[in-house]
Scaffold this motif. Structure first.
Motif, short mmCIF file in Angstrom:
data_model
loop_
_atom_site.label_atom_id
_atom_site.label_comp_id
_atom_site.label_asym_id
_atom_site.label_seq_id
_atom_site.Cartn_x
_atom_site.Cartn_y
_atom_site.Cartn_z
N GLY A 248 0.78 -1.22 0.00
CA GLY A 248 0.00 0.00 0.00
C GLY A 248 0.81 1.28 0.00
N ASP A 249 2.13 1.17 0.09
CA ASP A 249 2.97 2.37 0.09
C ASP A 249 2.94 3.05 -1.28
OD1 ASP A 249 3.68 1.72 2.65
OD2 ASP A 249 5.71 1.03 2.14
N VAL A 250 2.91 4.37 -1.27
CA VAL A 250 2.96 5.13 -2.51
C VAL A 250 4.39 5.12 -3.04
CG1 VAL A 250 2.71 7.38 -3.59
CG2 VAL A 250 1.00 6.59 -1.94
N VAL A 251 4.56 4.60 -4.26
CA VAL A 251 5.85 4.62 -4.95
C VAL A 251 5.58 5.20 -6.33
CG1 VAL A 251 7.85 3.31 -5.72
CG2 VAL A 251 6.59 2.56 -3.68
N ASP A 252 5.88 6.46 -6.48
CA ASP A 252 5.51 7.18 -7.70
C ASP A 252 6.05 6.49 -8.95
OD1 ASP A 252 4.18 9.28 -8.95
OD2 ASP A 252 6.00 10.47 -9.11
N CYS A 253 5.29 6.57 -10.03
CA CYS A 253 5.66 5.93 -11.30
C CYS A 253 5.77 6.99 -12.39
CB CYS A 253 4.61 4.87 -11.67
SG CYS A 253 4.90 4.08 -13.27
N PRO A 254 6.91 7.67 -12.46
CA PRO A 254 7.08 8.69 -13.51
C PRO A 254 7.29 8.04 -14.87
CG PRO A 254 9.11 8.45 -12.27
CD PRO A 254 8.09 7.58 -11.58
N GLN A 255 7.14 8.84 -15.91
CA GLN A 255 7.31 8.33 -17.27
C GLN A 255 8.74 7.92 -17.55
OE1 GLN A 255 7.27 11.08 -20.81
NE2 GLN A 255 5.36 10.01 -21.26
N LYS A 256 9.70 8.66 -16.98
CA LYS A 256 11.12 8.41 -17.24
C LYS A 256 11.92 8.52 -15.96
CE LYS A 256 10.75 10.53 -21.85
NZ LYS A 256 11.26 11.61 -22.73
N LEU A 257 13.05 7.81 -15.95
CA LEU A 257 13.98 7.90 -14.82
C LEU A 257 15.37 7.67 -15.38
CD1 LEU A 257 14.21 8.23 -11.73
CD2 LEU A 257 14.14 5.73 -11.56
N THR A 258 16.30 8.55 -15.07
CA THR A 258 17.66 8.43 -15.58
C THR A 258 18.59 7.93 -14.49
OG1 THR A 258 17.32 10.22 -17.18
CG2 THR A 258 19.60 9.64 -16.63
N VAL A 259 19.21 6.78 -14.76
CA VAL A 259 20.23 6.22 -13.89
C VAL A 259 21.40 5.83 -14.79
CG1 VAL A 259 20.80 4.50 -12.14
CG2 VAL A 259 18.44 5.29 -12.36
N GLY A 260 22.22 6.80 -15.11
CA GLY A 260 23.29 6.55 -16.08
C GLY A 260 22.78 6.62 -17.50
N LYS A 261 21.57 6.24 -17.71
CA LYS A 261 20.87 6.34 -18.98
C LYS A 261 19.38 6.39 -18.68
CE LYS A 261 21.13 1.36 -19.88
NZ LYS A 261 19.75 0.96 -20.06
N GLU A 262 18.59 6.63 -19.69
CA GLU A 262 17.17 6.86 -19.48
C GLU A 262 16.38 5.55 -19.53
OE1 GLU A 262 14.32 8.80 -22.45
OE2 GLU A 262 14.85 10.47 -21.10
N PHE A 263 15.59 5.31 -18.47
CA PHE A 263 14.67 4.18 -18.42
C PHE A 263 13.25 4.71 -18.56
CE2 PHE A 263 18.42 2.73 -16.24
CZ PHE A 263 18.53 1.38 -16.54
N THR A 264 12.42 3.98 -19.30
CA THR A 264 11.04 4.37 -19.47
C THR A 264 10.13 3.18 -19.21
OG1 THR A 264 11.04 3.87 -21.83
CG2 THR A 264 11.65 6.11 -21.20
N ASN A 265 8.83 3.42 -19.24
CA ASN A 265 7.83 2.36 -19.09
C ASN A 265 7.27 1.98 -20.46
OD1 ASN A 265 7.95 2.49 -16.18
ND2 ASN A 265 6.79 4.39 -16.33
N VAL A 266 6.66 0.83 -20.56
CA VAL A 266 6.03 0.42 -21.80
C VAL A 266 5.02 1.48 -22.23
CG1 VAL A 266 4.54 -1.28 -22.90
CG2 VAL A 266 6.37 -2.04 -21.39
N GLY A 267 5.13 1.92 -23.47
CA GLY A 267 4.22 2.93 -23.97
C GLY A 267 4.43 4.30 -23.38
N ASP A 268 5.60 4.51 -22.73
CA ASP A 268 5.89 5.80 -22.08
C ASP A 268 4.81 6.18 -21.08
OD1 ASP A 268 8.30 6.14 -23.41
OD2 ASP A 268 7.36 7.17 -25.10
N SER A 269 4.23 5.18 -20.42
CA SER A 269 3.16 5.45 -19.46
C SER A 269 3.70 5.97 -18.15
CB SER A 269 2.37 4.15 -19.20
OG SER A 269 3.24 3.15 -18.70
N SER A 270 2.84 6.57 -17.36
CA SER A 270 3.18 7.04 -16.03
C SER A 270 1.93 6.96 -15.15
CB SER A 270 3.70 8.49 -16.07
OG SER A 270 2.68 9.37 -16.52
N TYR A 271 2.16 6.75 -13.84
CA TYR A 271 1.05 6.63 -12.89
C TYR A 271 1.40 7.41 -11.61
CZ TYR A 271 -0.03 2.82 -16.07
OH TYR A 271 -0.29 2.09 -17.20
N PRO A 272 1.18 8.72 -11.63
CA PRO A 272 1.51 9.53 -10.45
C PRO A 272 0.73 9.06 -9.23
CG PRO A 272 1.08 10.91 -12.37
CD PRO A 272 0.66 9.53 -12.74
#
Length: 545
Positions: free
Chosen positions: A323-347
């Motif tokens: 139940g903890d909130v763990v934000d789901c941004p469209q992109k996250l850069t850790v040395g390079k850019e990671f994205t979600n399938v379909g560039d989705s996000s779930y704030p």
């Protein structure tokens, strides 16, 4: 969905001619799917020893060869068409399936006065139904005019004795075939169930002491034998046992699994179904049916299906709750850019929702909650991944290496990078997650079990089951929602390389059955593997006896 390591850019260095030793970083070959990821990761970007890009190209070539991507392997050489043709004739002619080709550590690579980089490697070549032929060879690499590196193609890199005048020939001794039956004593025939070919090839005759054969080096012109490279079996072999070889397979489940692979649209695919309570394999199917047993010997990045293990690691140490909130941004850069399938996000998504919707960025954001080697430790300690399995047929038993840097750690959190598995492993992971206890998978009765694992705590199991159920009812596996029974699942989309589409994964459980499927270039888990798993579970609504 995260981009592969090939998206990382680095400055080029001038060619070097001095012989220098030692990049003190252990290299685990990403055999098969995901090889190009390993080719671009930061741990190899060292300014000493042979050019890291040459070493990366060598690993990528070996990865493509291991995964039967022979056109891709050829494309990494100075003779693409010729290399692909020779690799095909070598593996097919010697009936080799699931080769494992491992580059030596970087400190063993050398650089010659002419700038050629030489990378030693070990080849483990499983000869169908006989055993494994192991030898060492080297890969020469030469820098090209565009600054990139290519394998300098020559026959001797495939095997040091392969040449224009010598080749290899496989010879099999005559043996009686043993009858192979399913768990209820029904005869299994590769003629009726084609996917059984690589399985029965290993089982045929084994009850009578094992098949015999040899790999010979022969003169190309005369066919005269010059030397024996490998021998298999012993002179006492040759007679089948008094009774049939009984397997754990179920003829009905096997037939349904083979029909289900028709939903893969002719793409390379593999499927495993096994019993949750004891690990006995009910079905093991491959497309194409003959040759390489992708289901048990394949080496793939499992993609987001591996989030089952990642979630277990996080839940075990109380690092996060569903139940903890763990934000789901469209992109996250850790040395390079990671994205979600379909560039989705779930704030504002909860961890349970991140799992159900397969949010990469949320999982990657939690990487600091785990020590560098903790994911691999959990995979091994609770799920048996990376331990030596004795299934009854040749298998690849998985790898979750300690990450070399933060980028690699981020990739491992979502089943990419150097994490390697196959449908047999992921079906077992699924069964362990929903039962709490690892059972070594088996295809034949009485297999040796040398694994050592611990049970998952009941609270962790309850939470995993709930999150997998949510994936079906409200997440990325809703294509299974109308099936009878309480189905839980996890989808996965695993990137391969810039010139290949994503592999699609789906794992599921219902009652006492766990299933895992991969469809090469299936684009997404739900779209590629979803119809296959749905077809199987719809056709087999009841638990096996």
């Amino acid at each position: 969905m995260s981009p592969t390591g090939d998206d990382i850019t680095r400055g080029r260095r001038a060619p070097r001619t001095a012989l220098r030793a030692g990049v003190a970083v252990a290299v685990v070959l990403a055999v098969a799917t995901g090889g190009s990821w390993a080719a671009g990761l930061g741990p190899f970007a060292r300014d000493e020893g042979p050019d890291p890009e040459a070493l990366a190209q060598a690993r990528a070539f070996l990865a493509d060869w291991s995964a039967d991507r022979l056109d891709a392997a050829g494309g990494r050489t100075t003779d693409p068409a010729g290399a692909a043709e020779i690799l095909e004739s070598f593996t097919a002619g010697l009936e080799i399936s699931g080769p494992k080709l491992t580059a030596a550590p970087p400190e063993q690579a050398t650089e010659g006065e002419d700038g050629t980089v030489t990378v030693p490697f070990t080849a483990k070549m499983p000869v169908t139904g006989l055993g494994t032929w192991t030898y060492r060879s080297t890969l020469p690499l030469r820098e090209q005019d565009d600054g990139g590196w290519k394998v300098d193609w020559r026959l001797s890199l495939v095997h040091p004795r392969l040449s224009d005048t010598e080749k290899f020939r496989l010879e099999r001794a005559e043996t009686d075939q043993a009858e192979v039956t399913d768990r209820r004593g029904r005869t299994l025939s590769a003629g009726k169930l084609p996917s059984l070919a690589p399985i029965t090839a290993h089982l045929d005759g084994t009850a009578g002491g094992g098949p015999r054969g040899a790999v010979r080096l022969v003169d190309r012109a005369t066919g005269e034998v010059e030397r024996t490279e490998a021998e298999f079996g012993d002179e006492s072999a040759g007679a089948a046992s008094d009774g049939p070889v009984r397997t754990t397979l179920d003829a009905d489940w096997q037939a349904a699994a083979e029909r289900a692979l028709g939903e893969a649209g002719g793409k390379n695919a593999a499927l495993v179904a096994l019993r949750v309570d004891d690990g006995e394999v009910l079905a093991m199917a491959n497309n194409p049916a003959s040759g390489f047993n992708r289901a048990a010997s394949g080496t793939y990045a499992p993609g987001s299906t591996f989030k089952i293990v990642t979630s277990s690691a996080l839940l075990l140490k109380g690092a996060v709750a569903p139940g903890d909130v763990v934000d789901c941004p469209q992109k996250l850069t850790v040395g390079k850019e990671f994205t979600n399938v379909g560039d989705s996000s779930y704030p504002g998504a909860t961890f349970r929702e991140d799992f159900a919707r397969s949010c990469n960025t949320a999982f990657i954001s939690l990487r600091g909650k785990l020590a560098d080697g903790e994911l691999g430790e959990v995979a091994r300690k609770y799920f048996g991944v990376g331990q030596e399995w004795h299934v009854g047929v040749p298998t690849y038993d998985g790898a979750v290496p300690v990450p070399g840097d933060e980028t690699e750690k981020a990739a491992a959190m979502i089943g990419q990078g150097r994490v390697q598995a196959n449908p047999l492993i992921m079906a077992s992971v699924t069964a362990t997650a929903v039962s709490g206890r690892f059972h070594q998978p088996s295809v034949t009765a009485g297999t040796e079990d040398g694994t050592s694992t611990e049970p998952l705590p009941e609270e962790v199991v309850t939470r995993l089951r709930d999150m997998m159920r949510a994936t079906v009812t409200e997440g990325s596996a809703t294509m299974l929602a109308d099936l009878p029974g309480e189905v839980g699942a996890k989808t996965g989309t695993a990137e391969v390389s810039d010139d290949q589409e994503n592999n699609g994964w789906l794992v599921a459980h219902r009652g006492n059955v766990a299933v895992a499927c991969v469809v090469e270039e299936g684009l997404t888990g739900g779209g590629g593997a979803g119809p296959v798993v749905r077809s199987l579970l719809a056709a087999m609504p009841d638990d096996p006896a």
